[in-house]
Write an enzyme that holds these catalytic residues in place. Sequence first.
Site, short mmCIF file in Angstrom:
data_model
loop_
_atom_site.label_atom_id
_atom_site.label_comp_id
_atom_site.label_asym_id
_atom_site.label_seq_id
_atom_site.Cartn_x
_atom_site.Cartn_y
_atom_site.Cartn_z
N HIS A 72 4.81 -31.61 10.10
CA HIS A 72 4.01 -31.90 11.30
C HIS A 72 2.53 -32.01 10.92
CE1 HIS A 72 6.82 -30.56 14.81
NE2 HIS A 72 7.41 -31.38 13.96
N TYR A 200 1.38 -25.67 22.72
CA TYR A 200 1.03 -24.31 23.16
C TYR A 200 0.32 -24.45 24.50
CZ TYR A 200 1.79 -22.63 18.33
OH TYR A 200 2.33 -22.31 17.10
N TYR A 384 -4.49 -22.39 11.19
CA TYR A 384 -3.10 -22.68 11.57
C TYR A 384 -2.29 -23.20 10.37
CZ TYR A 384 0.85 -24.03 14.48
OH TYR A 384 2.11 -24.12 15.03
C1 DHB Z 1 7.74 -20.90 16.68
C2 DHB Z 1 7.34 -19.62 16.90
C3 DHB Z 1 6.01 -19.33 16.97
O1 DHB Z 1 5.60 -18.09 17.17
C4 DHB Z 1 5.05 -20.30 16.83
O2 DHB Z 1 3.74 -19.97 16.92
C5 DHB Z 1 5.46 -21.58 16.59
C6 DHB Z 1 6.80 -21.88 16.51
C7 DHB Z 1 9.18 -21.21 16.62
O3 DHB Z 1 10.00 -20.29 16.73
O4 DHB Z 1 9.53 -22.38 16.47
#
Ligand code: DHB
Length: 389
Positions: A72, A200, A384
Amino acid sequence: MRTQVAIIGSGPSGLLLGQLLTNAGIDNIIIDRASKDHILSRVRAGVLEEGMVGLLDRTGAGERMHREGLPHEGVSLAFDGRTKRIDLFGLTGKRVMVYGQTEVTRDLMDKREASGALSIFEAGDVVLHDFDGDQPHITYKKNGTTHRIDCALIAGCDGYHGVSRRSVPKAAIQTFEKVYPFGWLGILTDVPPISHELIYANHPRGFALCSMRSSTRSRYYIQCSLDECIDEWSDDRFYDELRRRLPAEQAEPLVCGPSFEKSIAPLRSFVAEPMRFGSLFLVGDAAHIVPPTGAKGLNLAASDVHYLFEGLQEFFGEKSRSGIDAYSERALKRVWKAERFSWSMTMMLHRFPDTDAFSRKVQEAELDYLVQSRAASTALAENYVGLPY
Ligand code: DHB
Ligand code: FAD
C-alpha cells in the site's frame, strides 16, 4: 536438553528470532504453552513496515507474503464528512505491506519445521531459573513429566501475559502504563474491502477502521465501550454502526458479509524498562504494548528481534558482549517513539467519554492541520511506514 538460546513464546517475535538464529547456525528451542492450532487461530495485526518485510525475507519465509500481500502506498483519514489521503509513498518513498499476522506466523512455523529446529507446544508451568547468572535454565511440564532445558541465554518472547517479565524481581523493573477508556470491536469477513487502501475514521459516534487481509477479505473495527457484550453485536448492528461512522461516499460501497471472527480488544500503552536482566532478554509484547491505532505492535516486535539478533550474533560469533549489553537501550529508543506515535494517533482519532468541548475543538484543529500541512502529513507518514533501524 541443552541449547544456546531458549526462546519462550512461538508468536511472531519468537519465530522470527528463532529462524534468524537457525539460519546463522545458532541453536535454539522454542517453548510455547499454547498449541500450534491455537496460535494459528489468533487474528491480530495486518500492516507490516518495510523493516518487518525485510526481516521476514532474511528468514527465507517471505515468499508467500510477496505473492499474496498487498503493498500500500497511502492511507486515508476520514473526519468531518470528508476523506483525505496521506500519500505515504510520495512523502517518504516507502510503502507498507498488508499481510496478516496469522499468515506471517504460519509462514514462519512452516519454515521452522522445514529447518528441523525444535518447537515444544503445550508446555505447562514454564519456569525461568538462574537468569541473573551465566547458567540459566528453564523447566516445563509436558505429559505429566517435568523437563529441563539448559541454555546460555533466554529470549522472553511470550507476550504481555507471559511468564518472562513476571519472573523479574519487582525492584529490578520499572513499568509505565496508560489504559484507554474504550476498546475495539473487530470483525473479519470474506467480502471485498470498501476501498483499496485503509481508512481511519474519526466520527462523533467513535473511531472506525476499514482494513483488509486481501482483495476478498475485509477487516473492520469500531470503537466500543469496554463493558460491551459481544453477543449483543449482530453483524447487522455492526455494519449499521460502521456505516454511520464513515463519510457517505465511503459508506455507500460497503458490502456486508457474514463475519467469521468477532472480538473486542482493549487498548493499552505499556513499557517495561529495562528489557534485559542478566541472561534474560524481553522481546515484543513481553516488554511493551501499544494501542493498535498506529499498527505498530507487531512491527515493534520485529525491531526488537533485529537488535537482539545482532547482539546474539556478536555474542556467539565474536564472543563479544557489546551487542547484548546495548540491546535494551537501543530497543527502548525505538519503542518510545512508537509508543508516542501510537498514543498520538489514538488521542487524535477516538472519542473519549469525558472529552470537553475545548478538547474536541483541538482534536478537530489537529486533523485539519495534519491534512493541510505537508510537514505534518510527512511526520505522520514517516512514523506510519516505520522509523528506520
Ligand atoms: C489493522 C489493525 C490495525 O490496528 C491497524 O492500525 C491497521 C490495520 C488490521 O488488523 O488490519
Ligand atoms: P504474542 O503474539 O503475544 O506471542 C506470545 C506467545 O507466547 C504466544 O504464542 C503465547 O501462547 C506464548 N506464551 C504466553 N505465555 C507463555 C508462557 N507462560 N509460557 C510459554 N509460552 C507462553 N498489533 C497491530 O499492529 N495491529 C493490530 O490490529 C493488533 N491487534 C491485536 C489484537 C489483540 C487481541 C492483541 C492481543 C494484540 C494485537 N496487536 C496488534 C499486537 C500484535 O499482535 C502484537 O504486538 C504481536 O502479536 C506481538 O508478538 P509477540 O510474539 O511479541 O507476542
